[in-house]
Design an enzyme around this catalytic site. Structure first.
Site, PDB file in Angstrom:
ATOM      1  N   GLY A   1     -18.959 -71.759 -97.945  1.00  8.78           N
ATOM      2  CA  GLY A   1     -18.667 -72.873 -97.052  1.00  8.78           C
ATOM      3  C   GLY A   1     -17.821 -72.525 -95.845  1.00  8.78           C
TER       4      GLY A   1
ATOM      5  N   ALA B   1     -23.799 -66.995 -99.247  1.00 12.22           N
ATOM      6  CA  ALA B   1     -22.492 -67.561 -98.883  1.00 12.22           C
ATOM      7  C   ALA B   1     -21.949 -67.013 -97.566  1.00 12.22           C
ATOM      8  CB  ALA B   1     -21.443 -67.349 -99.977  1.00 12.22           C
ATOM      9  N   GLY B   2     -21.411 -67.905 -96.773  1.00  7.82           N
ATOM     10  CA  GLY B   2     -20.725 -67.538 -95.547  1.00  7.82           C
ATOM     11  C   GLY B   2     -21.546 -67.687 -94.281  1.00  7.82           C
TER      12      GLY B   2
ATOM     13  N   ALA C   1     -26.628 -73.028 -97.768  1.00  6.62           N
ATOM     14  CA  ALA C   1     -26.682 -74.471 -97.974  1.00  6.62           C
ATOM     15  C   ALA C   1     -25.878 -75.192 -96.893  1.00  6.62           C
ATOM     16  CB  ALA C   1     -26.163 -74.849 -99.353  1.00  6.62           C
ATOM     17  N   THR C   2     -24.545 -74.977 -96.952  1.00 10.36           N
ATOM     18  CA  THR C   2     -23.647 -75.721 -96.066  1.00 10.36           C
ATOM     19  C   THR C   2     -24.039 -75.619 -94.596  1.00 10.36           C
ATOM     20  OG1 THR C   2     -21.959 -74.974 -97.619  1.00 10.36           O
ATOM     21  CG2 THR C   2     -21.204 -76.181 -95.699  1.00 10.36           C
TER      22      THR C   2
ATOM     23  N   LYS D   1     -28.841 -68.654-111.252  1.00  7.27           N
ATOM     24  CA  LYS D   1     -27.921 -68.045-110.297  1.00  7.27           C
ATOM     25  C   LYS D   1     -26.548 -68.096-110.938  1.00  7.27           C
ATOM     26  CE  LYS D   1     -25.259 -68.552-106.195  1.00  7.27           C
ATOM     27  NZ  LYS D   1     -24.834 -69.412-105.077  1.00  7.27           N
TER      28      LYS D   1
END
Lengths: 66, 256
Positions: free
Chosen positions: B158, B184-185, B206-207, B97
């Protein structure tokens, strides 16, 4: 001779190989990879890679991230 | 439902790709990964810490999850290419990635460095999955350069702001011949469902899970959301209309 391993200065005997440098950090070389002066050196070649003054050795592994 | 995700010639039953950043412990991470049903999960590359106990790699190996190294923390193409090559050596995978960020404040991807690194990595035999802004043209150029997927952001890493420009994500999906992975986001389950409803092939997050109050519960929610969104996309949503359309035409005391 003085080299850096992961950014820290280390004094190794002249003619030391890359294997010797890696062993200052770990004796279990699985899941890690090594670069000398920004070039990857595969595990099989560590023994045959002599280091010289000023070499920058980086030893990386996978951590949580992304 | 037999609807595998295909990336670089490999099949995945799950369309939820997990990251491992932000989890308070490997135990919490392990439970979240299992609850998510993920089959592909990212790790970062960092200097070896001789004092570290336990490894994220042990968790992934134990659970049979394919490892996807990233180049997180790289600011230049050169750094990213070296990091990818080290990951290939350490983890025995040619998947990466590709993530080249422009600055610490936004963590937005640098398109110029990313494209440069992508070309070099493709030439070096990597299966390249680049993290990019929601730019349809850059996505197309990266696909033409040989990337195995494109990974546009929904909003900054994040931030949990969800998908700020769904129209651009749709434009990317429309023209892409490789999987589009929303990366992301994502803040909560509805964001992940929306990504799939827009036609994305998968979601990477993830976050949203690792920093949730109950990570394993949020992981299960994300799993359900990705599956629901995918099914809704395949089923085809009804058109939006300005006025009501009766689902039961006619009136009870009136002839048809």
């Amino acid at each position: 001779m003085r080299i850096t391993i992961n950014g820290d200065p280390h004094d190794l005997d002249d003619g030391s190989t890359l294997t010797k440098a890696v062993q200052t950090l770990t004796r279990q070389p699985t899941g890690i990879a090594v670069a000398v002066n920004d070039e990857v050196v595969s595990r099989g070649a560590w023994d045959a890679t002599p280091l010289t003054e000023g070499d920058r050795v980086e030893v990386l592994t996978a951590v949580q991230g992304g | 439902m037999d609807d595998p995700l295909l990336i670089g010639g490999e099949e995945f039953a799950s369309r939820l790709i997990m990251g491992t950043g932000g989890a308070p412990s490997l135990e919490v991470l392990d439970r979240a990964l299992v609850a998510s049903g993920t089959e592909l999960t990212t790790v970062a590359m960092r200097r070896l810490d001789p004092g570290a106990r336990g490894s994220v790699l042990d968790v992934l190996r134990e659970r049979g999850i394919k490892v996807l190294p990233n180049t997180a923390g790289c600011f230049t193409a050169g750094e990213a290419v070296l990091t990818a090559r080290l990951a290939r050596e350490a983890l025995n995978t040619n998947w990466v990635k590709l993530e080249v960020i422009a600055d610490e404040r936004t963590l937005l991807p640098d398109p110029i460095e990313t494209f440069d690194a992508a070309e070099r990595l493709v030439a070096d035999g990597f299966v390249v999955l680049p993290y990019i802004g929601d730019d349809p043209i850059l996505a197309r150029r990266l696909e033409q350069a040989g990337c195995a997927a494109v990974m546009p952001l929904g909003s900054p890493i994040g931030s949990g702001l969800g998908i700020r420009n769904p129209h651009n994500i749709e434009l990317i999906v429309e023209s892409a011949q490789v999987p589009v992975i929303l990366d992301a986001g994502i803040g909560t389950a509805s964001d992940a469902a929306l990504a799939m409803e827009l036609g994305c092939s998968a979601v990477l997050l993830a976050t949203a899970v690792t920093r949730a109050r109950k990570p394993d519960l949020m992981a299960a929610a994300m799993r359900g959301a990705v599956e629901a969104g995918r099914r809704a996309f395949l089923a085809g949503r009804i058109p939006r209309r300005r006025y009501a359309e009766a689902s039961s035409p006619g009136r009870p005391f009136q002839d048809g």
